[in-house]
Design an enzyme around this catalytic site. Structure first.
Site, PDB file in Angstrom:
ATOM      1  N   ASP A  18       0.836  -1.195   0.000  1.00  0.00           N
ATOM      2  CA  ASP A  18       0.000   0.000   0.000  1.00  0.00           C
ATOM      3  C   ASP A  18       0.878   1.253   0.000  1.00  0.00           C
ATOM      4  O   ASP A  18       2.010   1.218   0.481  1.00  0.00           O
ATOM      5  CB  ASP A  18      -0.924  -0.027   1.228  1.00  0.00           C
ATOM      6  CG  ASP A  18      -2.071   0.961   1.096  1.00  0.00           C
ATOM      7  OD1 ASP A  18      -2.424   1.343  -0.041  1.00  0.00           O
ATOM      8  OD2 ASP A  18      -2.629   1.356   2.141  1.00  0.00           O
ATOM      9  N   GLY A  19       0.326   2.336  -0.545  1.00  0.00           N
ATOM     10  CA  GLY A  19       1.022   3.620  -0.503  1.00  0.00           C
ATOM     11  C   GLY A  19       1.583   4.079  -1.842  1.00  0.00           C
ATOM     12  O   GLY A  19       2.303   5.079  -1.891  1.00  0.00           O
ATOM     13  N   GLY A  21       0.028   5.486  -4.365  1.00  0.00           N
ATOM     14  CA  GLY A  21      -0.538   6.791  -4.733  1.00  0.00           C
ATOM     15  C   GLY A  21       0.080   7.918  -3.928  1.00  0.00           C
ATOM     16  O   GLY A  21       0.473   8.951  -4.475  1.00  0.00           O
ATOM     17  N   ARG A  31      -0.538   9.263  -9.882  1.00  0.00           N
ATOM     18  CA  ARG A  31      -0.635   8.011  -9.117  1.00  0.00           C
ATOM     19  C   ARG A  31      -0.117   6.825  -9.925  1.00  0.00           C
ATOM     20  O   ARG A  31       0.460   5.880  -9.373  1.00  0.00           O
ATOM     21  CB  ARG A  31      -2.089   7.749  -8.689  1.00  0.00           C
ATOM     22  CG  ARG A  31      -2.621   8.730  -7.644  1.00  0.00           C
ATOM     23  CD  ARG A  31      -4.086   8.444  -7.321  1.00  0.00           C
ATOM     24  NE  ARG A  31      -4.273   7.090  -6.812  1.00  0.00           N
ATOM     25  CZ  ARG A  31      -4.115   6.723  -5.537  1.00  0.00           C
ATOM     26  NH1 ARG A  31      -3.805   7.621  -4.639  1.00  0.00           N
ATOM     27  NH2 ARG A  31      -4.312   5.477  -5.168  1.00  0.00           N
ATOM     28  N   HIS A  35       2.183   3.282  -9.184  1.00  0.00           N
ATOM     29  CA  HIS A  35       1.843   1.888  -9.500  1.00  0.00           C
ATOM     30  C   HIS A  35       2.926   1.241 -10.370  1.00  0.00           C
ATOM     31  O   HIS A  35       3.220   0.062 -10.231  1.00  0.00           O
ATOM     32  CB  HIS A  35       0.490   1.818 -10.218  1.00  0.00           C
ATOM     33  CG  HIS A  35      -0.652   2.247  -9.343  1.00  0.00           C
ATOM     34  ND1 HIS A  35      -0.786   1.808  -8.047  1.00  0.00           N
ATOM     35  CD2 HIS A  35      -1.706   3.079  -9.569  1.00  0.00           C
ATOM     36  CE1 HIS A  35      -1.886   2.347  -7.515  1.00  0.00           C
ATOM     37  NE2 HIS A  35      -2.448   3.124  -8.413  1.00  0.00           N
ATOM     38  N   SER A  63      -7.858  -5.271  -4.971  1.00  0.00           N
ATOM     39  CA  SER A  63      -8.954  -5.845  -4.189  1.00  0.00           C
ATOM     40  C   SER A  63     -10.270  -5.754  -4.956  1.00  0.00           C
ATOM     41  O   SER A  63     -10.397  -4.964  -5.898  1.00  0.00           O
ATOM     42  CB  SER A  63      -9.091  -5.108  -2.852  1.00  0.00           C
ATOM     43  OG  SER A  63      -9.669  -3.830  -3.037  1.00  0.00           O
ATOM     44  N   LEU A 129       9.435 -21.554  -5.118  1.00  0.00           N
ATOM     45  CA  LEU A 129       8.632 -20.527  -4.435  1.00  0.00           C
ATOM     46  C   LEU A 129       7.260 -20.508  -5.090  1.00  0.00           C
ATOM     47  O   LEU A 129       7.163 -20.513  -6.324  1.00  0.00           O
ATOM     48  CB  LEU A 129       9.293 -19.145  -4.599  1.00  0.00           C
ATOM     49  CG  LEU A 129       8.462 -17.932  -4.145  1.00  0.00           C
ATOM     50  CD1 LEU A 129       8.309 -17.901  -2.625  1.00  0.00           C
ATOM     51  CD2 LEU A 129       9.112 -16.620  -4.610  1.00  0.00           C
ATOM     52  N   SER A 194      -8.073  -4.438   5.286  1.00  0.00           N
ATOM     53  CA  SER A 194      -8.627  -4.138   3.960  1.00  0.00           C
ATOM     54  C   SER A 194      -9.046  -5.401   3.196  1.00  0.00           C
ATOM     55  O   SER A 194      -8.793  -5.528   2.002  1.00  0.00           O
ATOM     56  CB  SER A 194      -7.633  -3.309   3.128  1.00  0.00           C
ATOM     57  OG  SER A 194      -7.273  -2.132   3.814  1.00  0.00           O
ATOM     58  N   GLU A 205       1.431 -13.247  12.371  1.00  0.00           N
ATOM     59  CA  GLU A 205       2.106 -12.094  12.988  1.00  0.00           C
ATOM     60  C   GLU A 205       2.009 -10.894  12.052  1.00  0.00           C
ATOM     61  O   GLU A 205       2.222 -11.023  10.847  1.00  0.00           O
ATOM     62  CB  GLU A 205       3.593 -12.422  13.232  1.00  0.00           C
ATOM     63  CG  GLU A 205       3.833 -13.557  14.198  1.00  0.00           C
ATOM     64  CD  GLU A 205       3.369 -13.227  15.617  1.00  0.00           C
ATOM     65  OE1 GLU A 205       3.494 -12.068  16.050  1.00  0.00           O
ATOM     66  OE2 GLU A 205       2.857 -14.154  16.290  1.00  0.00           O
TER      67      GLU A 205
END
Ligand code: IPE
Ligand code: IPE
Ligand code: MG
Length: 247
Positions: A18-19, A21, A31, A35, A63, A129, A194, A205
């Site tokens: 997040d963050g 923008g 923005r 991204h 989301s 992975l 969110s 955690e």
């Protein structure tokens, strides 16, 4: 380098990136620039997790609620995901990374779905992975989807209601065959989930940093992993320090 013993590393790391923008706004940039750089960081994170020996990485990229954003931003994000899949699939494959996209595929464009399918198909045998990219993902929606599948099985007589328990529900989530996340990192400083992996993070955690996602790198990842290694996980029990009488 990383000085954490293997058994103190998370097996499954989840990230709310997040963050983007706000990072761009601070620099007087659109923005979309946040991204673009943010997606570069996703590439970097996959490589770091592989190097560190983490087995599962899940990154929240879009989301079910992000459709509320202006069309221009949503379109930019969707084309960024398309480009990422195109450019990255071979590299992920060469590194032994298995890519999975989790979320409601029906909501995505046919073109994006085609690329998702191709990248997942190409990398599906890889085991070093497992990298889950959460696109059009919602934790509540995931639980609803699981409950629907279970209800269908009950209706067909394949399951009886008393067979429904925590494990069974877990086996119907998008992450069915994977361990729950051990550590969840959220960048951008918000103290909320969110709608991310709600069922799976019951005992995860949490580590939250004010750093915006485009500024998040190896150093911060190591910081989070080191703190995780020092945490005492109790899962509702008493934990080793109480059981052995240590304080
Ligand atoms: C996270 O960054 C990326 C996505 C949700 C796609 P944001 O776009 O939410 O950035 P901020 O939170 O507005 O700064
Ligand atoms: C969470 O970030 C979703 C992703 C990182 C994809 P948001 O920016 O959408 O979350 P809120 O709106 O601040 O809760
Ligand atoms: Mg945000």
């Amino acid at each position: 380098m990383l000085k954490i013993p293997k058994d103190k590393l998370p097996r499954h790391l989840a990230i709310i990136m997040d963050g983007n923008g706000r990072w761009a706004k601070r620099r007087g940039l659109p923005r979309s620039e946040g991204h673009r750089v943010g997606m570069e960081k996703v590439r970097e994170m996959g490589r770091l997790c592989l190097d560190f020996g983490i087995k599962v990485l899940t990154v929240y990229a879009f989301s079910c609620q992000n459709w509320k954003r202006p069309k221009e931003e949503v379109d930019f994000l969707m084309s960024t995901f398309e480009r990422y899949l195109d450019e990255e699939a071979d590299d992920l494959n060469e590194r032994g990374i298995q890519l999975r996209v989790i979320g409601r595929k029906e909501g995505l464009s046919p073109e994006l779905r085609r690329r998702i399918k191709a990248a997942m198909e190409l990398t599906r045998r890889n085991r070093k992975l497992i990298f889950n990219l959460a696109l059009n993902y919602g934790g509540q929606e995931e639980i609803v989807d699981a409950v629907r599948t279970i209800a269908e099985k009950v209706k067909r007589g394949e399951l009886s209601p008393d067979q429904i328990n925590v494990d069974l529900l877990s086996q119907h989530l998008y992450t069915a065959d994977l361990p729950y996340p051990d550590l969840l990192i959220r960048t951008g400083g918000e103290y909320r989930l969110s709608n991310f992996l709600l069922y799976q993070i019951a005992y995860t955690e949490l580590w939250i940093t004010p750093t915006f996602w485009p500024d998040f790198g190896k150093e911060q990842l190591i910081q989070a992993l080191e703190e995780y290694a020092r945490r005492e996980r109790r899962f509702g029990g008493l934990g080793p320090s109480v059981e052995t009488g240590r304080s």
